[in-house]
Design a protein around this motif. Sequence first.
Motif, PDB file in Angstrom:
ATOM      1  N   ALA A  66       0.850  -1.190   0.000  1.00  0.00           N
ATOM      2  CA  ALA A  66       0.000   0.000   0.000  1.00  0.00           C
ATOM      3  C   ALA A  66       0.883   1.236   0.000  1.00  0.00           C
ATOM      4  O   ALA A  66       2.009   1.212   0.510  1.00  0.00           O
ATOM      5  N   ALA A  67       0.361   2.310  -0.568  1.00  0.00           N
ATOM      6  CA  ALA A  67       1.136   3.546  -0.632  1.00  0.00           C
ATOM      7  C   ALA A  67       0.209   4.743  -0.485  1.00  0.00           C
ATOM      8  O   ALA A  67      -0.963   4.696  -0.872  1.00  0.00           O
ATOM      9  N   LEU A  68       0.761   5.809   0.084  1.00  0.00           N
ATOM     10  CA  LEU A  68       0.061   7.083   0.247  1.00  0.00           C
ATOM     11  C   LEU A  68       0.958   8.174  -0.309  1.00  0.00           C
ATOM     12  O   LEU A  68       2.105   8.331   0.131  1.00  0.00           O
ATOM     13  N   GLY A  69       0.457   8.920  -1.274  1.00  0.00           N
ATOM     14  CA  GLY A  69       1.214  10.015  -1.855  1.00  0.00           C
ATOM     15  C   GLY A  69       0.658  11.356  -1.416  1.00  0.00           C
ATOM     16  O   GLY A  69      -0.561  11.551  -1.408  1.00  0.00           O
ATOM     17  N   LEU A  70       1.537  12.290  -1.049  1.00  0.00           N
ATOM     18  CA  LEU A  70       1.141  13.619  -0.598  1.00  0.00           C
ATOM     19  C   LEU A  70       1.804  14.687  -1.461  1.00  0.00           C
ATOM     20  O   LEU A  70       2.988  14.586  -1.792  1.00  0.00           O
ATOM     21  N   ASN A  71       1.032  15.703  -1.779  1.00  0.00           N
ATOM     22  CA  ASN A  71       1.552  16.857  -2.514  1.00  0.00           C
ATOM     23  C   ASN A  71       1.019  18.111  -1.837  1.00  0.00           C
ATOM     24  O   ASN A  71      -0.189  18.373  -1.839  1.00  0.00           O
ATOM     25  N   SER A  72       1.906  18.897  -1.259  1.00  0.00           N
ATOM     26  CA  SER A  72       1.526  20.123  -0.545  1.00  0.00           C
ATOM     27  C   SER A  72       1.606  21.361  -1.416  1.00  0.00           C
ATOM     28  O   SER A  72       1.459  22.476  -0.913  1.00  0.00           O
ATOM     29  N   ASP A  73       1.877  21.170  -2.721  1.00  0.00           N
ATOM     30  CA  ASP A  73       2.076  22.311  -3.636  1.00  0.00           C
ATOM     31  C   ASP A  73       3.180  23.233  -3.136  1.00  0.00           C
ATOM     32  O   ASP A  73       3.097  24.460  -3.236  1.00  0.00           O
ATOM     33  N   GLY A  74       4.213  22.621  -2.552  1.00  0.00           N
ATOM     34  CA  GLY A  74       5.385  23.377  -2.130  1.00  0.00           C
ATOM     35  C   GLY A  74       5.287  24.037  -0.776  1.00  0.00           C
ATOM     36  O   GLY A  74       6.250  24.680  -0.328  1.00  0.00           O
ATOM     37  N   ARG A  75       4.156  23.882  -0.098  1.00  0.00           N
ATOM     38  CA  ARG A  75       4.020  24.511   1.221  1.00  0.00           C
ATOM     39  C   ARG A  75       4.822  23.790   2.291  1.00  0.00           C
ATOM     40  O   ARG A  75       5.133  24.356   3.338  1.00  0.00           O
ATOM     41  N   VAL A  76       5.123  22.513   2.047  1.00  0.00           N
ATOM     42  CA  VAL A  76       5.884  21.700   2.995  1.00  0.00           C
ATOM     43  C   VAL A  76       7.172  21.255   2.331  1.00  0.00           C
ATOM     44  O   VAL A  76       7.180  20.860   1.164  1.00  0.00           O
ATOM     45  N   SER A  77       8.259  21.329   3.068  1.00  0.00           N
ATOM     46  CA  SER A  77       9.512  20.747   2.589  1.00  0.00           C
ATOM     47  C   SER A  77       9.802  19.501   3.406  1.00  0.00           C
ATOM     48  O   SER A  77       9.481  19.420   4.595  1.00  0.00           O
ATOM     49  N   TRP A  78      10.404  18.506   2.764  1.00  0.00           N
ATOM     50  CA  TRP A  78      10.610  17.192   3.361  1.00  0.00           C
ATOM     51  C   TRP A  78      12.092  16.853   3.355  1.00  0.00           C
ATOM     52  O   TRP A  78      12.812  17.141   2.401  1.00  0.00           O
ATOM     53  N   ARG A  79      12.521  16.188   4.417  1.00  0.00           N
ATOM     54  CA  ARG A  79      13.926  15.764   4.498  1.00  0.00           C
ATOM     55  C   ARG A  79      13.992  14.344   5.021  1.00  0.00           C
ATOM     56  O   ARG A  79      13.397  14.034   6.068  1.00  0.00           O
ATOM     57  N   LEU A  80      14.712  13.491   4.322  1.00  0.00           N
ATOM     58  CA  LEU A  80      14.878  12.085   4.726  1.00  0.00           C
ATOM     59  C   LEU A  80      16.299  11.888   5.239  1.00  0.00           C
ATOM     60  O   LEU A  80      17.271  12.301   4.596  1.00  0.00           O
ATOM     61  N   ASP A  81      16.418  11.251   6.403  1.00  0.00           N
ATOM     62  CA  ASP A  81      17.732  10.981   6.989  1.00  0.00           C
ATOM     63  C   ASP A  81      17.677   9.638   7.689  1.00  0.00           C
ATOM     64  O   ASP A  81      16.575   9.112   7.962  1.00  0.00           O
ATOM     65  N   ARG A  82      18.826   9.059   7.989  1.00  0.00           N
ATOM     66  CA  ARG A  82      18.824   7.747   8.645  1.00  0.00           C
ATOM     67  C   ARG A  82      20.131   7.490   9.362  1.00  0.00           C
ATOM     68  O   ARG A  82      21.149   8.166   9.122  1.00  0.00           O
ATOM     69  N   VAL A  83      20.105   6.497  10.245  1.00  0.00           N
ATOM     70  CA  VAL A  83      21.295   5.961  10.895  1.00  0.00           C
ATOM     71  C   VAL A  83      21.253   4.450  10.751  1.00  0.00           C
ATOM     72  O   VAL A  83      20.170   3.847  10.686  1.00  0.00           O
ATOM     73  N   CYS A  84      22.428   3.831  10.704  1.00  0.00           N
ATOM     74  CA  CYS A  84      22.535   2.390  10.484  1.00  0.00           C
ATOM     75  C   CYS A  84      23.366   1.746  11.592  1.00  0.00           C
ATOM     76  O   CYS A  84      23.902   2.428  12.462  1.00  0.00           O
TER      77      CYS A  84
END
Length: 381
Positions: free
Chosen positions: A81-99
């Motif tokens: 399953a998947a959920l896609g979101l589009n804020s029309d640029g009002r939100v900025s997103w950042r992905l980060d991780r540790v291993c």
Amino acid sequence: MMRAVSATSVNHDPYRAGMALGEALGAVEPEVVFLFSSIHFAAPDLIEGLYDGLGRDDVIVVGNSGDGCFESSGVFDYGAAALGLNSDGRVSWRLDRVCDLNDNLERKLEGLISRVSEGELPRLAYLVSDFRVDPCVVEATLNRTAAFPIVGGLAMDDRKGAACFIYANGEVTNDAIVMLAAYGDLEFSLAVGNSQPSVGHPGRIESANSHIIDRIDGVTAAEFIERETGKPVLQTDRGVLSVRISSPNGPDEARLRSIMLKATLSSGSLGFFGGVNVGETVQACQADPEIMLDEIRRIAARLRGQGSEPAAALIVSCTGRKAFLGPLIEREVNELKQAFSPGLPIAGFPSRGEISPLPRGEGYTRNLFHNMTCATVVFWR
């Protein structure tokens, strides 16, 4: 204005399943995609198909395997399953991780929180971890360092506890914690369902270490549970018997802890899935399906009463709830649809443990680790 769409696929070919999801989500040109699947689909082909279906490779993808997945059309033991979101640029997103979570987990998680908080605090973050992490360290570190709400949980397989996978853009990984941080004009509400009828009287933890309780109110932990419930802890109590832990310093931060039945010690100590501390209060709880589902109904009604128009919902619900409720687990999706719209985009997964603050007044408590809990995020338009 937030635009959203969700989709599911049960195609046995992971690439074709991903392709179907990507094609369905492409209509909103998503900035970010939450991707959840049963363990059978956890392959690089799933993400490759998703990106090919989207026709773009610049979309942030985050998610994980679980004990099946949730989507607007139901609860699936097998599928993606998947959920896609589009804020029309009002939100900025950042992905980060540790291993490499067995190596300086506390320091690494502190660094992750510091990086996503640099310059601007996130409005909200989604966090997912390999289930083999030490949840005691995760909760304590988030309590101490994260000054923003975090929702998520521990990735899972089909309740075997053998493997799990995490999706981070084009990679399928494990032995990692991945965080998606959202900044800017993001409107959301968090709701937590963790109602369990109390049994007997509460007691004070007198001796404990990490996730092990040795003594409560002058007796061993096992003796306390038997005294208050009228019977010893049995393997058949899995998913039925849990305890509510609350701190004298934070009485509004009560959270459920499942008893690790295989960790019962000959000394009478009991192991719990999550940290416990001396001085906290513990009370046995007995799961009741009608009470659990009535709480979800009330949560949905309360969210509807806020008067805003929802764009989508994200659900992280304990695999223990799924096992205990059986077919009734569908209600955790259906109550949201009944409160808002049959077409409300929804996605999520049954987890090994849940991470969320609790609503408090106009804000939230610290970020907490839960068991037997349903955490829901509603994104508003």
